[in-house]
Motif scaffolding. Structure first.
Motif, PDB file in Angstrom:
ATOM      1  N   ARG A  90       7.574  49.659  18.642  1.00 53.76           N
ATOM      2  CA  ARG A  90       8.831  50.341  18.018  1.00 53.76           C
ATOM      3  C   ARG A  90       9.022  49.643  16.773  1.00 53.76           C
ATOM      4  NH1 ARG A  90      11.042  51.283  22.515  1.00 53.76           N
ATOM      5  NH2 ARG A  90      11.838  49.371  22.661  1.00 53.76           N
ATOM      6  N   ASN A  91       9.255  48.414  16.743  1.00 55.73           N
ATOM      7  CA  ASN A  91       9.673  47.727  15.502  1.00 55.73           C
ATOM      8  C   ASN A  91       8.597  47.991  14.451  1.00 55.73           C
ATOM      9  OD1 ASN A  91      11.689  46.416  16.597  1.00 55.73           O
ATOM     10  ND2 ASN A  91      10.723  44.646  16.999  1.00 55.73           N
ATOM     11  N   LEU A  92       7.311  47.840  14.852  1.00 53.71           N
ATOM     12  CA  LEU A  92       6.297  48.156  13.667  1.00 53.71           C
ATOM     13  C   LEU A  92       6.603  49.792  13.158  1.00 53.71           C
ATOM     14  CD1 LEU A  92       3.215  46.007  14.806  1.00 53.71           C
ATOM     15  CD2 LEU A  92       4.706  45.701  12.807  1.00 53.71           C
ATOM     16  N   TRP A  93       6.548  50.722  13.824  1.00 55.79           N
ATOM     17  CA  TRP A  93       6.566  51.838  13.505  1.00 55.79           C
ATOM     18  C   TRP A  93       7.849  52.108  12.599  1.00 55.79           C
ATOM     19  CZ3 TRP A  93       3.043  55.047  13.268  1.00 55.79           C
ATOM     20  CH2 TRP A  93       1.980  55.219  14.052  1.00 55.79           C
ATOM     21  N   TRP A  94       8.968  51.518  13.028  1.00 53.19           N
ATOM     22  CA  TRP A  94      10.206  51.680  12.251  1.00 53.19           C
ATOM     23  C   TRP A  94      10.537  50.714  10.875  1.00 53.19           C
ATOM     24  CZ3 TRP A  94      13.654  55.751  12.478  1.00 53.19           C
ATOM     25  CH2 TRP A  94      13.536  56.510  13.836  1.00 53.19           C
ATOM     26  N   GLU A  95       9.742  49.975  11.101  1.00 57.29           N
ATOM     27  CA  GLU A  95       9.713  48.867   9.801  1.00 57.29           C
ATOM     28  C   GLU A  95       8.882  49.453   8.755  1.00 57.29           C
ATOM     29  OE1 GLU A  95       7.864  44.719   9.340  1.00 57.29           O
ATOM     30  OE2 GLU A  95       9.772  44.323  10.133  1.00 57.29           O
ATOM     31  N   ALA A  96       9.699  49.490   7.425  1.00 58.78           N
ATOM     32  CA  ALA A  96       8.879  50.125   6.257  1.00 58.78           C
ATOM     33  C   ALA A  96       8.706  48.865   5.270  1.00 58.78           C
ATOM     34  CB  ALA A  96       9.679  51.240   5.681  1.00 58.78           C
ATOM     35  N   LYS A  97       8.425  47.718   5.571  1.00 60.28           N
ATOM     36  CA  LYS A  97       8.173  46.759   4.765  1.00 60.28           C
ATOM     37  C   LYS A  97       6.721  46.412   4.457  1.00 60.28           C
ATOM     38  CE  LYS A  97       8.835  42.028   5.002  1.00 60.28           C
ATOM     39  NZ  LYS A  97       9.257  41.010   6.057  1.00 60.28           N
ATOM     40  N   ALA A  98       6.441  46.243   3.281  1.00 56.56           N
ATOM     41  CA  ALA A  98       4.867  45.992   2.722  1.00 56.56           C
ATOM     42  C   ALA A  98       4.976  44.460   3.110  1.00 56.56           C
ATOM     43  CB  ALA A  98       4.700  46.322   1.623  1.00 56.56           C
ATOM     44  N   GLY A  99       3.687  43.870   3.584  1.00 57.83           N
ATOM     45  CA  GLY A  99       3.386  42.661   3.509  1.00 57.83           C
ATOM     46  C   GLY A  99       3.189  42.064   2.274  1.00 57.83           C
ATOM     47  N   PRO A 100       3.061  40.693   1.824  1.00 58.18           N
ATOM     48  CA  PRO A 100       2.733  40.079   0.880  1.00 58.18           C
ATOM     49  C   PRO A 100       1.542  40.404   0.280  1.00 58.18           C
ATOM     50  CG  PRO A 100       3.077  38.233   2.513  1.00 58.18           C
ATOM     51  CD  PRO A 100       3.423  39.880   3.201  1.00 58.18           C
ATOM     52  N   HIS A 101       1.213  40.860  -0.633  1.00 58.16           N
ATOM     53  CA  HIS A 101      -0.126  41.229  -1.306  1.00 58.16           C
ATOM     54  C   HIS A 101      -0.625  39.714  -1.742  1.00 58.16           C
ATOM     55  CE1 HIS A 101      -3.322  42.728  -3.563  1.00 58.16           C
ATOM     56  NE2 HIS A 101      -3.200  43.801  -3.036  1.00 58.16           N
ATOM     57  N   PRO A 102      -1.853  39.610  -1.458  1.00 61.59           N
ATOM     58  CA  PRO A 102      -2.527  38.110  -2.157  1.00 61.59           C
ATOM     59  C   PRO A 102      -2.536  38.062  -3.575  1.00 61.59           C
ATOM     60  CG  PRO A 102      -3.954  39.868  -1.132  1.00 61.59           C
ATOM     61  CD  PRO A 102      -2.740  40.370  -0.943  1.00 61.59           C
ATOM     62  N   LEU A 103      -2.401  39.282  -4.310  1.00 63.04           N
ATOM     63  CA  LEU A 103      -2.251  39.414  -5.655  1.00 63.04           C
ATOM     64  C   LEU A 103      -1.176  38.880  -6.263  1.00 63.04           C
ATOM     65  CD1 LEU A 103      -4.049  39.751  -8.217  1.00 63.04           C
ATOM     66  CD2 LEU A 103      -3.481  42.135  -8.171  1.00 63.04           C
ATOM     67  N   LEU A 104      -0.008  39.003  -5.761  1.00 64.08           N
ATOM     68  CA  LEU A 104       1.380  38.759  -6.200  1.00 64.08           C
ATOM     69  C   LEU A 104       1.289  37.351  -6.725  1.00 64.08           C
ATOM     70  CD1 LEU A 104       3.549  40.605  -3.735  1.00 64.08           C
ATOM     71  CD2 LEU A 104       2.979  41.399  -5.738  1.00 64.08           C
ATOM     72  N   PRO A 105       1.001  36.404  -6.276  1.00 59.33           N
ATOM     73  CA  PRO A 105       1.223  35.175  -7.056  1.00 59.33           C
ATOM     74  C   PRO A 105       0.692  35.088  -8.388  1.00 59.33           C
ATOM     75  CG  PRO A 105       0.778  34.685  -4.662  1.00 59.33           C
ATOM     76  CD  PRO A 105       0.507  36.093  -4.953  1.00 59.33           C
TER      77      PRO A 105
END
Length: 197
Positions: A90-105
């Motif tokens: 349920r938490n995964l379906w409702w969470e609309a948060k992108a994980g950290p992309h490896p290119l961001l640093p």
């Protein structure tokens, strides 16, 4: 403790196939190609089973021995495991948060990179993403077509993983092309002081 994705996937497969041996959990996850999109190494599945058992989310229901083979431990989900599974899902379906992309640093350090290296890397990234998109499209078609033999086919729901990966790669490709275009046109010059980077 196993990473959350490994924990959820292993618990989900035990729930789906119970009572089930660890080898069958591993085989099922490999048929979903979870090692590619969830970074689950085959050996980590057995570690996750032990952690889930320690946390009382699954329990051993049998230890079978056939001939000279080592005993095979068979698992099933506990009542607490059932609750935890649904809560994680349920938490995964409702969470609309992108994980950290490896290119961001690297992106935040753009002004400290060599311009020529960045341009070359962006061009190479565009070619790789275009190739990845083509392969994902073929993979989706292959999965949906199937071979007719369920023992060897990738389950249809795994095509949705490929579709999501495809959509994310398309977004990254658009961003990469845009960044390259702005650098090459001079609209973005993070190497000059006062640039609107």
């Amino acid at each position: 403790m196993a990473p959350p994705s490994t924990r959820l996937l292993v618990l989900g497969v035990v729930r789906m196939l119970q009572p089930v041996h660890g080898y069958d959990v591993r085989r099922e996850l490999m048929s979903w190609r979870a090692e590619d999109w969830a970074n689950i190494a085959p050996g980590s599945i057995y570690g996750a089973l032990k952690t889930l058992e320690r946390d009382r989310l699954i329990e051993v229901v049998d230890t079978k021995r056939q001939g000279a083979r080592p005993a095979r431990t068979v698992y099933q989900v506990t009542d607490e495991g059932e609750k935890e599974y649904h809560a994680m899902l349920r938490n995964l379906w409702w969470e609309a948060k992108a994980g950290p992309h490896p290119l961001l640093p690297a992106v935040v350090q753009l002004p400290f990179s060599q311009r020529d290296d960045v341009v070359a890397a962006l061009k190479a990234r565009i070619h790789r993403l275009e190739s990845d998109l083509t392969l994902a499209e073929r993979d989706i078609a292959r999965i949906l077509e199937g071979s007719g033999d369920h023992r060897y086919d990738t389950p249809f729901h795994a095509a949705e993983v490929s579709r999501l990966s495809h959509a994310l790669a398309e977004a990254e490709l658009r961003w990469t092309r845009d960044l390259l275009q702005r650098i090459e046109s001079g609209d973005l010059d993070p190497w000059e002081r006062g640039s609107p980077a």
